[in-house]
Design a protein around this motif. Sequence first.
Motif, short mmCIF file in Angstrom:
data_model
loop_
_atom_site.label_atom_id
_atom_site.label_comp_id
_atom_site.label_asym_id
_atom_site.label_seq_id
_atom_site.Cartn_x
_atom_site.Cartn_y
_atom_site.Cartn_z
N MET A 170 0.80 -1.20 0.00
CA MET A 170 0.00 0.00 0.00
C MET A 170 0.85 1.27 0.00
SD MET A 170 -2.72 -1.57 -0.12
CE MET A 170 -3.75 -0.13 -0.24
N THR A 171 2.15 1.11 -0.20
CA THR A 171 3.03 2.26 -0.19
C THR A 171 3.00 2.94 -1.55
OG1 THR A 171 4.46 1.15 1.38
CG2 THR A 171 5.39 3.02 0.22
N ALA A 172 3.02 4.27 -1.55
CA ALA A 172 2.96 5.01 -2.80
C ALA A 172 4.24 4.82 -3.59
CB ALA A 172 2.76 6.50 -2.51
N SER A 173 4.11 4.84 -4.90
CA SER A 173 5.26 4.69 -5.77
C SER A 173 6.13 5.93 -5.74
CB SER A 173 4.79 4.43 -7.21
OG SER A 173 5.86 4.51 -8.11
N THR A 174 7.47 5.74 -5.82
CA THR A 174 8.38 6.88 -5.83
C THR A 174 8.40 7.56 -7.19
OG1 THR A 174 10.20 5.39 -6.34
CG2 THR A 174 9.85 5.94 -4.02
N SER A 175 7.97 6.86 -8.23
CA SER A 175 7.94 7.46 -9.57
C SER A 175 6.51 7.77 -9.96
CB SER A 175 8.57 6.50 -10.58
OG SER A 175 7.89 5.26 -10.58
N GLU A 210 -5.90 7.29 -2.14
CA GLU A 210 -5.18 6.42 -1.20
C GLU A 210 -3.97 7.13 -0.60
OE1 GLU A 210 -2.55 2.30 -1.05
OE2 GLU A 210 -3.18 3.11 -2.98
N GLU A 211 -3.18 7.77 -1.46
CA GLU A 211 -1.98 8.43 -0.97
C GLU A 211 -2.33 9.56 0.00
OE1 GLU A 211 2.00 10.66 -2.74
OE2 GLU A 211 0.74 9.45 -4.05
N GLN A 226 -11.05 18.58 -3.99
CA GLN A 226 -10.18 19.38 -4.86
C GLN A 226 -8.74 18.92 -4.76
OE1 GLN A 226 -11.00 21.71 -7.16
NE2 GLN A 226 -8.84 21.65 -7.71
N ALA A 227 -8.28 18.60 -3.55
CA ALA A 227 -6.90 18.12 -3.38
C ALA A 227 -6.70 16.79 -4.10
CB ALA A 227 -6.58 17.98 -1.89
N ILE A 228 -7.70 15.92 -4.04
CA ILE A 228 -7.60 14.64 -4.73
C ILE A 228 -7.54 14.87 -6.24
CG2 ILE A 228 -8.78 12.45 -5.21
CD1 ILE A 228 -10.02 12.71 -2.37
N ALA A 229 -8.36 15.79 -6.72
CA ALA A 229 -8.37 16.09 -8.16
C ALA A 229 -7.01 16.59 -8.62
CB ALA A 229 -9.46 17.12 -8.46
N GLU A 230 -6.42 17.47 -7.83
CA GLU A 230 -5.11 18.00 -8.21
C GLU A 230 -4.05 16.91 -8.21
OE1 GLU A 230 -4.44 21.21 -5.49
OE2 GLU A 230 -6.00 22.48 -6.37
#
Length: 210
Positions: free
Chosen positions: A1-6, A25-26, A39-43
């Motif tokens: 569940m860790t976000a990708s670095t790229s 998720e992030e 709005q933050a999710i959209a960005e």
Amino acid sequence: MTASTSRPRRVAKLPPRERILDAAEELFQSEGIRRVGVQAIAERAETTKMAIYRHFETKDALVMEWLRIVAADYQGAFDRVEARHPGRPREQILGLARFIADGLPSISHRGCPFINSIAELPDRSHPARQVIETHKAHQTRSLVGMCTEAGLRDPAQAAAAITFVLEGAQVSAHNGSIDQAGDHLMRIVEGILTQHGSSPDAPPASPEDS
């Protein structure tokens, strides 16, 4: 569940709905459900609020779908542990404990998504909260079944004790209250199995014995 670095390159390759879920998720993991707006999710997803609402009627619906995916990921990992040790319930239980223990370093930084979410969803009738409770109930039933097959005395009590340890280890890892929480987790689960009558050579309980 860790976000990708790229992540920027990854986002560009994802379909819109998956891109939204990935961004949600992030942000939910790093900042919490309540603090993150649409709005933050959209960005973060490189899209618009209108596009999000085309896929998810409300923010709550987005939260619920994210938690469904998290639950499915956890269940998939548990299923793999069971498949890795067919007919060996004691090893399955220890495999589940090892899965949680191995994930504690990640949890120490971000916390368990279920525990974090429950803290922000006090209303038990909230659809997203119900996703978590349904998932946890299913896992409890599975663990009781393993304890029964392992021939443990009072399988429900053994499963409850193991659950307390698994949940407690995640909280302890997150708040940093216990060093080497994974090692403690494994020793305690092994002790519970021994206390309730399981040994490496113990055969599963037969239907006639139950």
